[in-house]
Design a protein around this motif. Structure first.
Motif, PDB file in Angstrom:
ATOM      1  N   PHE A  12       0.797  -1.225   0.000  1.00 50.02           N
ATOM      2  CA  PHE A  12       0.000   0.000   0.000  1.00 50.02           C
ATOM      3  C   PHE A  12       0.834   1.281   0.000  1.00 50.02           C
ATOM      4  O   PHE A  12       0.281   2.384  -0.065  1.00 50.02           O
ATOM      5  N   GLY A  13       2.157   1.141   0.096  1.00 49.28           N
ATOM      6  CA  GLY A  13       3.025   2.320   0.014  1.00 49.28           C
ATOM      7  C   GLY A  13       2.983   3.206   1.230  1.00 49.28           C
ATOM      8  O   GLY A  13       3.276   4.407   1.140  1.00 49.28           O
ATOM      9  N   ALA A  14       2.624   2.668   2.387  1.00 45.08           N
ATOM     10  CA  ALA A  14       2.560   3.460   3.620  1.00 45.08           C
ATOM     11  C   ALA A  14       2.974   2.593   4.798  1.00 45.08           C
ATOM     12  O   ALA A  14       2.519   1.449   4.925  1.00 45.08           O
ATOM     13  N   THR A  15       3.828   3.124   5.654  1.00 46.25           N
ATOM     14  CA  THR A  15       4.263   2.406   6.848  1.00 46.25           C
ATOM     15  C   THR A  15       3.161   2.445   7.908  1.00 46.25           C
ATOM     16  O   THR A  15       2.676   3.535   8.242  1.00 46.25           O
ATOM     17  N   PRO A  16       2.736   1.306   8.423  1.00 43.39           N
ATOM     18  CA  PRO A  16       1.667   1.311   9.428  1.00 43.39           C
ATOM     19  C   PRO A  16       2.058   2.074  10.697  1.00 43.39           C
ATOM     20  O   PRO A  16       3.149   1.877  11.236  1.00 43.39           O
ATOM     21  N   ASN A  17       1.169   2.943  11.141  1.00 43.30           N
ATOM     22  CA  ASN A  17       1.345   3.599  12.438  1.00 43.30           C
ATOM     23  C   ASN A  17       0.699   2.770  13.550  1.00 43.30           C
ATOM     24  O   ASN A  17       1.194   2.724  14.661  1.00 43.30           O
ATOM     25  N   ASP A  18      -0.419   2.124  13.192  1.00 44.56           N
ATOM     26  CA  ASP A  18      -1.155   1.291  14.145  1.00 44.56           C
ATOM     27  C   ASP A  18      -1.375  -0.075  13.503  1.00 44.56           C
ATOM     28  O   ASP A  18      -2.340  -0.283  12.769  1.00 44.56           O
ATOM     29  N   ILE A  19      -0.463  -0.998  13.784  1.00 46.28           N
ATOM     30  CA  ILE A  19      -0.526  -2.311  13.126  1.00 46.28           C
ATOM     31  C   ILE A  19      -1.780  -3.076  13.521  1.00 46.28           C
ATOM     32  O   ILE A  19      -2.263  -3.925  12.763  1.00 46.28           O
ATOM     33  N   SER A  20      -2.367  -2.752  14.676  1.00 44.78           N
ATOM     34  CA  SER A  20      -3.565  -3.468  15.110  1.00 44.78           C
ATOM     35  C   SER A  20      -4.741  -3.243  14.161  1.00 44.78           C
ATOM     36  O   SER A  20      -5.616  -4.106  14.031  1.00 44.78           O
ATOM     37  N   TYR A  22      -4.580  -3.176  10.923  1.00 44.58           N
ATOM     38  CA  TYR A  22      -4.410  -4.102   9.807  1.00 44.58           C
ATOM     39  C   TYR A  22      -4.602  -5.554  10.262  1.00 44.58           C
ATOM     40  O   TYR A  22      -5.101  -6.383   9.496  1.00 44.58           O
ATOM     41  N   GLU A  23      -4.230  -5.831  11.497  1.00 49.42           N
ATOM     42  CA  GLU A  23      -4.488  -7.163  12.046  1.00 49.42           C
ATOM     43  C   GLU A  23      -5.985  -7.412  12.114  1.00 49.42           C
ATOM     44  O   GLU A  23      -6.463  -8.506  11.777  1.00 49.42           O
ATOM     45  N   ARG A  24      -6.737  -6.384  12.532  1.00 52.78           N
ATOM     46  CA  ARG A  24      -8.192  -6.521  12.585  1.00 52.78           C
ATOM     47  C   ARG A  24      -8.764  -6.645  11.177  1.00 52.78           C
ATOM     48  O   ARG A  24      -9.702  -7.414  10.933  1.00 52.78           O
ATOM     49  N   ALA A  25      -8.208  -5.901  10.230  1.00 49.73           N
ATOM     50  CA  ALA A  25      -8.689  -5.939   8.848  1.00 49.73           C
ATOM     51  C   ALA A  25      -8.514  -7.310   8.211  1.00 49.73           C
ATOM     52  O   ALA A  25      -9.200  -7.640   7.237  1.00 49.73           O
ATOM     53  N   LEU A  26      -7.616  -8.105   8.754  1.00 52.15           N
ATOM     54  CA  LEU A  26      -7.338  -9.436   8.217  1.00 52.15           C
ATOM     55  C   LEU A  26      -7.941 -10.552   9.061  1.00 52.15           C
ATOM     56  O   LEU A  26      -7.695 -11.726   8.806  1.00 52.15           O
ATOM     57  N   SER A  27      -8.748 -10.191  10.069  1.00 54.27           N
ATOM     58  CA  SER A  27      -9.302 -11.168  11.013  1.00 54.27           C
ATOM     59  C   SER A  27     -10.754 -11.509  10.666  1.00 54.27           C
ATOM     60  O   SER A  27     -11.627 -10.639  10.683  1.00 54.27           O
ATOM     61  N   HIS A  28     -10.975 -12.769  10.372  1.00 55.49           N
ATOM     62  CA  HIS A  28     -12.310 -13.254  10.019  1.00 55.49           C
ATOM     63  C   HIS A  28     -13.166 -13.396  11.275  1.00 55.49           C
ATOM     64  O   HIS A  28     -12.657 -13.569  12.385  1.00 55.49           O
ATOM     65  N   SER A  29     -14.483 -13.353  11.103  1.00 49.63           N
ATOM     66  CA  SER A  29     -15.403 -13.451  12.233  1.00 49.63           C
ATOM     67  C   SER A  29     -15.381 -14.812  12.906  1.00 49.63           C
ATOM     68  O   SER A  29     -15.945 -14.985  13.992  1.00 49.63           O
ATOM     69  N   SER A  30     -14.722 -15.808  12.296  1.00 52.70           N
ATOM     70  CA  SER A  30     -14.608 -17.127  12.923  1.00 52.70           C
ATOM     71  C   SER A  30     -13.621 -17.121  14.085  1.00 52.70           C
ATOM     72  O   SER A  30     -13.550 -18.091  14.838  1.00 52.70           O
ATOM     73  N   LEU A  31     -12.867 -16.036  14.227  1.00 53.50           N
ATOM     74  CA  LEU A  31     -11.956 -15.886  15.363  1.00 53.50           C
ATOM     75  C   LEU A  31     -12.649 -15.117  16.472  1.00 53.50           C
ATOM     76  O   LEU A  31     -13.529 -14.283  16.222  1.00 53.50           O
ATOM     77  N   ALA A  32     -12.231 -15.363  17.701  1.00 56.28           N
ATOM     78  CA  ALA A  32     -12.751 -14.588  18.825  1.00 56.28           C
ATOM     79  C   ALA A  32     -12.215 -13.161  18.715  1.00 56.28           C
ATOM     80  O   ALA A  32     -11.114 -12.933  18.229  1.00 56.28           O
ATOM     81  N   GLY A  33     -13.000 -12.195  19.165  1.00 61.27           N
ATOM     82  CA  GLY A  33     -12.558 -10.807  19.117  1.00 61.27           C
ATOM     83  C   GLY A  33     -13.111 -10.070  17.913  1.00 61.27           C
ATOM     84  O   GLY A  33     -13.988 -10.561  17.201  1.00 61.27           O
ATOM     85  N   LEU A 118      -8.920  -3.685   4.390  1.00 58.85           N
ATOM     86  CA  LEU A 118      -7.564  -3.144   4.405  1.00 58.85           C
ATOM     87  C   LEU A 118      -7.557  -1.677   3.979  1.00 58.85           C
ATOM     88  O   LEU A 118      -6.817  -0.855   4.542  1.00 58.85           O
ATOM     89  N   LEU A 119      -8.375  -1.332   3.003  1.00 60.13           N
ATOM     90  CA  LEU A 119      -8.482   0.070   2.603  1.00 60.13           C
ATOM     91  C   LEU A 119      -9.096   0.910   3.726  1.00 60.13           C
ATOM     92  O   LEU A 119      -8.714   2.068   3.932  1.00 60.13           O
ATOM     93  N   GLY A 120     -10.033   0.315   4.452  1.00 58.37           N
ATOM     94  CA  GLY A 120     -10.596   1.011   5.605  1.00 58.37           C
ATOM     95  C   GLY A 120      -9.545   1.259   6.676  1.00 58.37           C
ATOM     96  O   GLY A 120      -9.484   2.342   7.271  1.00 58.37           O
ATOM     97  N   ALA A 121      -8.698   0.261   6.923  1.00 63.27           N
ATOM     98  CA  ALA A 121      -7.619   0.418   7.903  1.00 63.27           C
ATOM     99  C   ALA A 121      -6.630   1.483   7.444  1.00 63.27           C
ATOM    100  O   ALA A 121      -6.176   2.320   8.240  1.00 63.27           O
ATOM    101  N   LEU A 122      -6.290   1.458   6.157  1.00 64.91           N
ATOM    102  CA  LEU A 122      -5.353   2.449   5.616  1.00 64.91           C
ATOM    103  C   LEU A 122      -5.922   3.860   5.736  1.00 64.91           C
ATOM    104  O   LEU A 122      -5.200   4.813   6.080  1.00 64.91           O
ATOM    105  N   TYR A 123      -7.206   3.998   5.492  1.00 65.00           N
ATOM    106  CA  TYR A 123      -7.867   5.300   5.621  1.00 65.00           C
ATOM    107  C   TYR A 123      -7.794   5.822   7.066  1.00 65.00           C
ATOM    108  O   TYR A 123      -7.460   6.989   7.302  1.00 65.00           O
ATOM    109  N   LEU A 124      -8.093   4.957   8.015  1.00 68.50           N
ATOM    110  CA  LEU A 124      -8.045   5.379   9.417  1.00 68.50           C
ATOM    111  C   LEU A 124      -6.618   5.690   9.867  1.00 68.50           C
ATOM    112  O   LEU A 124      -6.393   6.589  10.683  1.00 68.50           O
ATOM    113  N   ASP A 125      -5.660   4.961   9.316  1.00 71.98           N
ATOM    114  CA  ASP A 125      -4.259   5.113   9.724  1.00 71.98           C
ATOM    115  C   ASP A 125      -3.594   6.318   9.060  1.00 71.98           C
ATOM    116  O   ASP A 125      -2.781   7.002   9.689  1.00 71.98           O
TER     117      ASP A 125
END
Length: 233
Positions: A12-20, A22-33, A118-125
């Protein structure tokens, strides 16, 4: 830098400021949390405005209808899922065991949602501009695909029906199967008193599109044949 942070920066050409994020953006609802669903809701809008702005700038002579056709062709679930595969998103997807066993890691529905989350996470970050830049990079090979704006099968079928004095096409879900993260829909498309066709898809929209395409092929072959027989008589 973690593997995930490095992948985000390269993709995405941007260094994450809040990696959490992007972790959430990649987490399916089958996981807790928390899952990616809220971010996917946001990212869908980020993708929409980014593509719309880009099309408006790139095709200054296109009327609204042509821009809409281009837009609809670029933001479909299968296109988003294909881009997710191209950037290696499945390798970073976080799934529960059952969802993984059921094949959610290769589901167009899930992977299409992941791009948007992921685009939503990038927008917030980082804000809208880096997200728009990322969209232009990821969709670069698709924005100019074909000189003529593509016609969506459902729109084409509806236009055919109107031009031939037929009733408006109707769509009906005749079957739904599969797990929640990877459903299969069977849809029947019909022009009353003329013809019908059924097709499957990973979403209601995908199945309707496939059914419309099949029905359009059928009626365009059927109606001219009837007219020719009438003239011969």
């Amino acid at each position: 830098m973690s593997d995930l942070a490095g992948w985000i920066e390269r993709t995405f050409g941007a260094t994450p400021n809040d990696i959490s994020l992007y972790e959430r953006a990649l987490s399916h609802s089958s996981l807790a949390g928390e899952s990616y669903e809220r971010l996917e809701f946001l990212g869908d809008r980020v993708l929409g405005v980014s593509i719309a702005d880009w099309l408006y700038e790139t095709f200054p002579n296109d009327p609204e209808g042509a821009l809409s056709k281009r837009f609809n062709a670029l933001v479909t679930g299968p296109v988003c899922a294909k881009i997710a595969r191209e950037i290696g998103a499945p390798e970073h997807l976080r799934l529960g065991k059952q969802a993984r066993d059921d094949g959610a890691g290769d589901s167009d529905n899930v992977l299409g949602d992941i791009i948007e989350s992921l685009l939503g996470a990038l927008y917030l970050d980082h804000g809208l501009e880096p997200a728009r830049v990322a969209v232009r990079r990821l969709w670069a090979d698709r924005i100019h695909a074909g000189e003529k704006a593509p016609q969506h099968p459902k729109s084409a079928l509806q236009e055919w029906a109107a031009a031939n004095n037929r009733k408006t096409p109707a769509y009906e879900i005749v079957d739904r199967s599969g797990p929640g993260h990877a459903p299969r829909f069977t849809v029947k498309a019909a022009i009353p008193k003329l013809a019908e066709a059924t097709a499957e898809g990973g979403s209601k929209q995908e199945a309707e599109t496939a059914a419309a395409k099949a029905l359009l092929a059928e009626v365009t072959a059927l109606v001219p044949a009837k007219r020719k027989r009438g003239k011969a008589a």
